[in-house]
Motif scaffolding. Structure first.
Motif, short mmCIF file in Angstrom:
data_model
loop_
_atom_site.label_atom_id
_atom_site.label_comp_id
_atom_site.label_asym_id
_atom_site.label_seq_id
_atom_site.Cartn_x
_atom_site.Cartn_y
_atom_site.Cartn_z
N ALA A 77 0.83 -1.20 0.00
CA ALA A 77 0.00 0.00 0.00
C ALA A 77 0.87 1.26 0.00
O ALA A 77 0.57 2.23 -0.70
CB ALA A 77 -0.93 -0.01 1.21
N ALA A 78 1.95 1.22 0.78
CA ALA A 78 2.83 2.39 0.84
C ALA A 78 3.50 2.68 -0.50
O ALA A 78 3.85 3.83 -0.78
CB ALA A 78 3.89 2.18 1.93
N LEU A 79 3.69 1.64 -1.31
CA LEU A 79 4.34 1.83 -2.61
C LEU A 79 3.53 2.71 -3.55
O LEU A 79 4.10 3.42 -4.38
CB LEU A 79 4.54 0.47 -3.30
N HIS A 80 2.19 2.64 -3.45
CA HIS A 80 1.40 3.36 -4.46
C HIS A 80 0.26 4.18 -3.87
O HIS A 80 -0.64 4.60 -4.60
CB HIS A 80 0.89 2.40 -5.54
N ALA A 81 0.31 4.44 -2.56
CA ALA A 81 -0.75 5.26 -1.95
C ALA A 81 -0.77 6.67 -2.51
O ALA A 81 -1.84 7.31 -2.57
CB ALA A 81 -0.56 5.30 -0.43
N ASP A 82 0.39 7.19 -2.92
CA ASP A 82 0.47 8.56 -3.42
C ASP A 82 0.12 8.68 -4.90
O ASP A 82 -0.09 9.79 -5.40
CB ASP A 82 1.87 9.13 -3.20
N THR A 83 0.07 7.56 -5.61
CA THR A 83 -0.17 7.62 -7.06
C THR A 83 -1.46 6.97 -7.49
O THR A 83 -1.91 7.18 -8.62
CB THR A 83 0.99 6.93 -7.81
N CYS A 84 -2.08 6.19 -6.60
CA CYS A 84 -3.27 5.44 -6.98
C CYS A 84 -4.38 5.65 -5.95
O CYS A 84 -4.11 5.99 -4.79
CB CYS A 84 -2.95 3.95 -7.08
N ASP A 85 -5.61 5.42 -6.36
CA ASP A 85 -6.77 5.55 -5.47
C ASP A 85 -7.06 4.20 -4.85
O ASP A 85 -7.75 3.37 -5.43
CB ASP A 85 -7.98 6.05 -6.26
N LEU A 86 -6.53 3.99 -3.64
CA LEU A 86 -6.66 2.69 -3.00
C LEU A 86 -8.03 2.47 -2.38
O LEU A 86 -8.31 1.38 -1.88
CB LEU A 86 -5.57 2.51 -1.95
N THR A 87 -8.90 3.48 -2.43
CA THR A 87 -10.27 3.32 -1.95
C THR A 87 -11.23 2.93 -3.06
O THR A 87 -12.39 2.60 -2.78
CB THR A 87 -10.76 4.61 -1.29
N ASN A 88 -10.78 2.96 -4.29
CA ASN A 88 -11.63 2.58 -5.43
C ASN A 88 -12.01 1.11 -5.31
O ASN A 88 -11.14 0.26 -5.08
CB ASN A 88 -10.86 2.84 -6.73
N PRO A 89 -13.29 0.75 -5.48
CA PRO A 89 -13.69 -0.67 -5.37
C PRO A 89 -12.98 -1.58 -6.36
O PRO A 89 -12.87 -2.78 -6.13
CB PRO A 89 -15.20 -0.63 -5.65
N GLY A 90 -12.48 -1.03 -7.46
CA GLY A 90 -11.80 -1.85 -8.46
C GLY A 90 -10.31 -1.94 -8.27
O GLY A 90 -9.62 -2.60 -9.06
N THR A 91 -9.77 -1.30 -7.21
CA THR A 91 -8.32 -1.35 -7.00
C THR A 91 -7.88 -2.79 -6.74
O THR A 91 -8.67 -3.60 -6.23
CB THR A 91 -7.92 -0.43 -5.84
N PRO A 92 -6.67 -3.17 -7.09
CA PRO A 92 -6.27 -4.57 -6.98
C PRO A 92 -6.40 -5.14 -5.57
O PRO A 92 -6.17 -4.45 -4.57
CB PRO A 92 -4.80 -4.55 -7.42
N CYS A 93 -6.76 -6.41 -5.53
CA CYS A 93 -6.82 -7.17 -4.29
C CYS A 93 -6.36 -8.59 -4.61
O CYS A 93 -6.08 -8.90 -5.77
CB CYS A 93 -8.24 -7.16 -3.70
N ALA A 94 -6.28 -9.43 -3.60
CA ALA A 94 -5.78 -10.78 -3.87
C ALA A 94 -6.14 -11.74 -2.74
O ALA A 94 -6.09 -11.38 -1.56
CB ALA A 94 -4.26 -10.77 -4.06
#
Length: 274
Positions: A77-94
Motif C-alpha cells: 500500500a505504501a508503494l502506491h498510496a500517493d499515485t493510486c486511489d486505493l479506496t476505489n472498489p476496483g483497485t487490486p486485491c488478492a
C-alpha cells in the motif's frame, strides 16, 4: 525444497504469483478491475504482495503468519498510496495462501480462496477461507446451465461480481488482501506437527477446481496425481479437463480457464527423521 508452477489463463496476463524459499511458500491470486483505481494493475499487485510478504516473514523468523501478511499488505500500500486511489472498489486485491515448514511445526494461512493442503499420516487437512462463497454464492451455482459467452452467463457473472464486491472487506462480509493490513487478522490459520506431515501444497483456485468445483477428484487422489505429474503436469491436467468442456456444459464455471499456480513440498527422508 518447494517445487513451483504457474500458468496464465490462455490469452490473458497472469494475475497469479507464486514464490518460495527453502521453508516458505506464498501463492497469490490477484483480482480487480484492470487499472480500476491503480495504474499498476492486478499482476503488479500480486507480485508485490507475494515478494513483500515473503520478505517480512523471512526477516522475522517465527512471527505469526498474520503479522507477516499484514506487513506485506502495508508495504505494498505504501508503494502506491500517493499515485493510486486505493479506496476505489476496483483497485487490486488478492487471495493469498502461506505455507511455512518448520522443524517442529507446519503453519498455514489462507485469506480468501487459496487452499493450503497438508497431508498428514491421518490424511489431508485443508485450510481455505470460503467466506466469499458462503456469503455471495458459489460460481458453479451462479452460472449453472449457462454457456460461456451467452447473455445469460454474462448477466449472471455480473450479478455474482456485484454481490462479491458489495460484501468485500467489511464487517459481516468476506476478506481479501487489498490496501488495509487489518484484513490479515481475518485469515484462516492452522498448525500441524512437522513429523506427521507426508507432503504439503498451496494452490490457487485455478488448480483446485477439479476438486472443489468439478468434484472429479478427492484430495488424496489429487495429491497422488500431483506426486505423479509434478506441479506443471498437474496444471496441464487441469487445462485438459477445461478444454474437454469448452462451453461449460459439464462443469459450469465463470471462466473457461483460470490462472493456476501451486507450490509443492515433499519432505526428504532426512527431514522426516529430524
Amino acid at each position: 525444497m518447494f517445487s513451483l508452477a504457474t500458468d496464465a489463463a490462455p490469452g490473458r496476463p497472469n494475475e497469479d504469483f507464486v514464490i518460495a524459499s527453502a521453508d516458505l511458500a506464498v501463492v497469490v491470486d490477484g483480482a480487480g478491475i484492470p487499472f480500476g483505481g491503480c495504474h499498476h494493475g492486478v499482476a503488479w499487485y500480486a507480485r508485490q504482495l507475494g515478494v513483500r510478504t515473503v520478505a517480512a516473514l523471512a526477516a522475522s523468523a517465527g512471527i505469526p503468519l498474520t503479522e507477516g501478511l499484514a506487513e506485506g499488505i502495508a508495504s505494498v500500500a505504501a508503494l502506491h498510496a500517493d499515485t493510486c486511489d486505493l479506496t476505489n472498489p476496483g483497485t487490486p486485491c488478492a487471495a493469498i495462501g502461506i505455507l511455512r515448514i518448520g522443524s517442529a511445526r507446519v503453519d498455514a494461512l489462507t485469506l480468501s480462496d487459496v487452499s493450503i493442503v497438508v497431508d498428514l499420516d491421518t490424511g489431508p487437512e485443508v485450510t481455505c477461507d470460503l467466506s466469499i462463497e458462503e456469503i455471495s454464492g458459489t460460481e458453479p451455482a451462479a452460472v449453472a446451465g449457462m454457456r460461456f459467452g451467452t447473455p445469460d452467463h454474462t448477466a449472471a457473472l455480473a450479478e455474482l461480481v456485484a454481490r462479491q464486491t458489495a460484501t468485500r472487506n467489511r464487517p459481516g462480509g468476506w476478506w481479501v488482501a487489498a490496501a488495509d493490513p487489518n484484513a490479515a487478522q481475518y485469515g484462516r490459520v492452522a498448525s500441524y506437527p512437522a513429523d506427521a506431515m507426508r507432503r504439503a501444497a498451496a494452490f490457487s483456485d485455478g488448480v483446485t477446481r477439479p476438486v472443489d468445483q468439478m468434484e472429479i477428484f478427492g484430495w488424496p487422489e489429487y495429491l497422488d496425481l500431483l506426486d505423479k505429474l509434478g506441479p506443471a503436469g498437474l496444471i496441464a491436467q487441469v487445462r485438459s479437463i477445461e478444454s474437454d468442456d469448452p462451453h461449460g456444459d459439464r462443469y459450469p464455471r465463470t471462466k473457461r480457464h483460470d490462472d493456476a499456480s501451486l507450490a509443492y513440498f515433499r519432505p526428504s527422508s532426512d527431514y522426516r527423521s529430524l
